[in-house]
Enzyme design. Structure first.
Site, PDB file in Angstrom:
ATOM      1  N   LYS A  15      60.309 -91.759  -4.344  1.00 13.43           N
ATOM      2  CA  LYS A  15      60.609 -91.713  -2.899  1.00 13.43           C
ATOM      3  C   LYS A  15      60.338 -93.055  -2.213  1.00 13.43           C
ATOM      4  O   LYS A  15      61.139 -93.530  -1.406  1.00 13.43           O
ATOM      5  CB  LYS A  15      59.764 -90.598  -2.270  1.00 13.43           C
ATOM      6  CG  LYS A  15      59.748 -90.560  -0.754  1.00 13.43           C
ATOM      7  CD  LYS A  15      58.983 -89.334  -0.261  1.00 13.43           C
ATOM      8  CE  LYS A  15      57.540 -89.302  -0.686  1.00 13.43           C
ATOM      9  NZ  LYS A  15      56.667 -90.186   0.095  1.00 13.43           N
ATOM     10  N   ARG A  90      53.654 -84.562   7.391  1.00 13.58           N
ATOM     11  CA  ARG A  90      53.287 -83.780   6.204  1.00 13.58           C
ATOM     12  C   ARG A  90      53.255 -82.279   6.490  1.00 13.58           C
ATOM     13  O   ARG A  90      53.213 -81.478   5.570  1.00 13.58           O
ATOM     14  CB  ARG A  90      51.912 -84.220   5.690  1.00 13.58           C
ATOM     15  CG  ARG A  90      51.912 -85.598   5.039  1.00 13.58           C
ATOM     16  CD  ARG A  90      50.557 -85.950   4.479  1.00 13.58           C
ATOM     17  NE  ARG A  90      50.536 -87.280   3.913  1.00 13.58           N
ATOM     18  CZ  ARG A  90      50.869 -87.595   2.665  1.00 13.58           C
ATOM     19  NH1 ARG A  90      51.275 -86.629   1.857  1.00 13.58           N
ATOM     20  NH2 ARG A  90      50.800 -88.825   2.219  1.00 13.58           N
ATOM     21  N   ARG A 129      52.106 -93.706 -17.539  1.00 11.80           N
ATOM     22  CA  ARG A 129      51.787 -95.010 -16.933  1.00 11.80           C
ATOM     23  C   ARG A 129      50.446 -95.538 -17.435  1.00 11.80           C
ATOM     24  O   ARG A 129      49.450 -94.841 -17.436  1.00 11.80           O
ATOM     25  CB  ARG A 129      51.767 -94.850 -15.402  1.00 11.80           C
ATOM     26  CG  ARG A 129      51.722 -96.161 -14.655  1.00 11.80           C
ATOM     27  CD  ARG A 129      52.140 -95.990 -13.218  1.00 11.80           C
ATOM     28  NE  ARG A 129      51.314 -95.046 -12.487  1.00 11.80           N
ATOM     29  CZ  ARG A 129      51.485 -94.754 -11.204  1.00 11.80           C
ATOM     30  NH1 ARG A 129      52.463 -95.322 -10.530  1.00 11.80           N
ATOM     31  NH2 ARG A 129      50.702 -93.887 -10.601  1.00 11.80           N
ATOM     32  N   ARG A 162      44.646 -94.679 -15.647  1.00 16.77           N
ATOM     33  CA  ARG A 162      43.864 -94.278 -14.480  1.00 16.77           C
ATOM     34  C   ARG A 162      43.724 -92.757 -14.462  1.00 16.77           C
ATOM     35  O   ARG A 162      44.591 -92.041 -14.952  1.00 16.77           O
ATOM     36  CB  ARG A 162      44.576 -94.733 -13.199  1.00 16.77           C
ATOM     37  CG  ARG A 162      44.539 -96.221 -12.982  1.00 16.77           C
ATOM     38  CD  ARG A 162      45.465 -96.693 -11.872  1.00 16.77           C
ATOM     39  NE  ARG A 162      45.800 -95.652 -10.894  1.00 16.77           N
ATOM     40  CZ  ARG A 162      46.672 -95.851  -9.898  1.00 16.77           C
ATOM     41  NH1 ARG A 162      47.281 -96.992  -9.755  1.00 16.77           N
ATOM     42  NH2 ARG A 162      46.926 -94.887  -9.048  1.00 16.77           N
ATOM     43  N   ARG A 173      48.422 -82.912  -8.770  1.00 14.00           N
ATOM     44  CA  ARG A 173      48.966 -83.672  -7.629  1.00 14.00           C
ATOM     45  C   ARG A 173      50.336 -83.134  -7.211  1.00 14.00           C
ATOM     46  O   ARG A 173      50.630 -82.988  -6.022  1.00 14.00           O
ATOM     47  CB  ARG A 173      49.108 -85.152  -7.998  1.00 14.00           C
ATOM     48  CG  ARG A 173      47.804 -85.934  -7.971  1.00 14.00           C
ATOM     49  CD  ARG A 173      47.989 -87.322  -8.552  1.00 14.00           C
ATOM     50  NE  ARG A 173      48.936 -88.128  -7.801  1.00 14.00           N
ATOM     51  CZ  ARG A 173      49.585 -89.183  -8.303  1.00 14.00           C
ATOM     52  NH1 ARG A 173      49.425 -89.540  -9.565  1.00 14.00           N
ATOM     53  NH2 ARG A 173      50.410 -89.869  -7.541  1.00 14.00           N
TER      54      ARG A 173
END
Length: 217
Positions: A15, A90, A129, A162, A173
Site C-alpha cells: 500500500k 483507521r 524478509r 526482525r 499483524r
C-alpha cells in the site's frame, strides 16, 4: 477542486509503495500518518510532544491529537490540489472526523482504494524478509535472496530476521489489521467509495489497476 484519496490495505500488500507511485503520477501530496507522527515527534512540535507523552505511558494517542496533525498537514501549500492519505483514518469515527475536516477545505474523500491479497501471499512477502545487521539493507528469501545465505551482499554483515517479520507475528499483524479495519472497509463500501484492487499482482500491474479504477470513478 481538490482530490482526496484514502489508501487501505493490510501489511505486506504494498500500500505504501502504491501511495508513493500514485503521488508521483497525480502530483498529490502523500501523507503517511506514521511519517507524520515521526516528523512531529522529531521536531518536538506541540502536537509531537503531546503524542509522545501518551506513547511514553504506553497509551494510544487520542484521535483529536492525530486529527490535529492531519489538519495541520493538509493546510500546507503542497496539499492545495488534495492528498493521498496512507494510514489514516483507521476507524469509522476517524473517517467521520476526516469528512468534517475536509469540508473545511471544501472537499471530501473521493476514492478509497482497498489493495488486498490472500493471507498466504502477504505471509510469504513479509516472513521472507531478512535485514542486514550493520546498515539495515533488506533482502528477501524468495524475491531478493542474498548471494550467500545469511550474509549481506553489500557490506558482508550478518542478516537477521526482525521479530515483526517472523511468521507468527506476521499472521497476527495481518489478523489485527483486518479485525480493526473491517468496520472502516464497510463504512466506505456503504458510501460507494471503496474500490478493491488485487494486490497479489506485480507492482506495475497493481499501479495500472489503481490508476484505471480512479479514472473510472
Amino acid at each position: 477542486m481538490a482530490t482526496y484519496i484514502v489508501m487501505l490495505g493490510p501489511p505486506g500488500v504494498g500500500k505504501g509503495t502504491q501511495a508513493k507511485i500514485l503521488a508521483e503520477r497525480t502530483g498529490l501530496a502523500h501523507i503517511s500518518s506514521g511519517d507524520l507522527f515521526r516528523e512531529n515527534i522529531k521536531n518536538q512540535t506541540e502536537l509531537g510532544q503531546l503524542a509522545q507523552s501518551y506513547m511514553n505511558k504506553g497509551e494510544l494517542v487520542p484521535d483529536d491529537v492525530t486529527i490535529a496533525m492531519i489538519r495541520e498537514r493538509l493546510s500546507r501549500p503542497d496539499c492545495e490540489a488534495g492528498a493521498i492519505l496512507d494510514g489514516f483514518p483507521r476507524t469509522p469515527a476517524q473517517a467521520d472526523a476526516l469528512k468534517q475536516m475536509l469540508a473545511e477545505f471544501d472537499g471530501d474523500v473521493d476514492h478509497v482504494p482497498f489493495v488486498n491479497a490472500d493471507e498466504d501471499v502477504l505471509v510469504t512477502r513479509l516472513s521472507g524478509r531478512w535485514t542486514c545487521r550493520a546498515n539495515g539493507h533488506i533482502f528477501h528469501a524468495k524475491f531478493n535472496p542474498p548471494k550467500e545465505p545469511g550474509i549481506c551482499d553489500i557490506d558482508g554483515s550478518e542478516l537477521y530476521q526482525r521479530d515483526d517479520d517472523k511468521i507468527e507475528t506476521v499472521k497476527r499483524r495481518i489478523q489485527v489489521y483486518m479485525d480493526q479495519t473491517s468496520p472502516l472497509i464497510n463504512y466506505y463500501r456503504e458510501c460507494c467509495k471503496l474500490v478493491e484492487i488485487n494486490g497479489a499482482q506485480p507492482i506495475e500491474k497493481v499501479t495500472t489497476a489503481l490508476v484505471k479504477a480512479l479514472e473510472e470513478e
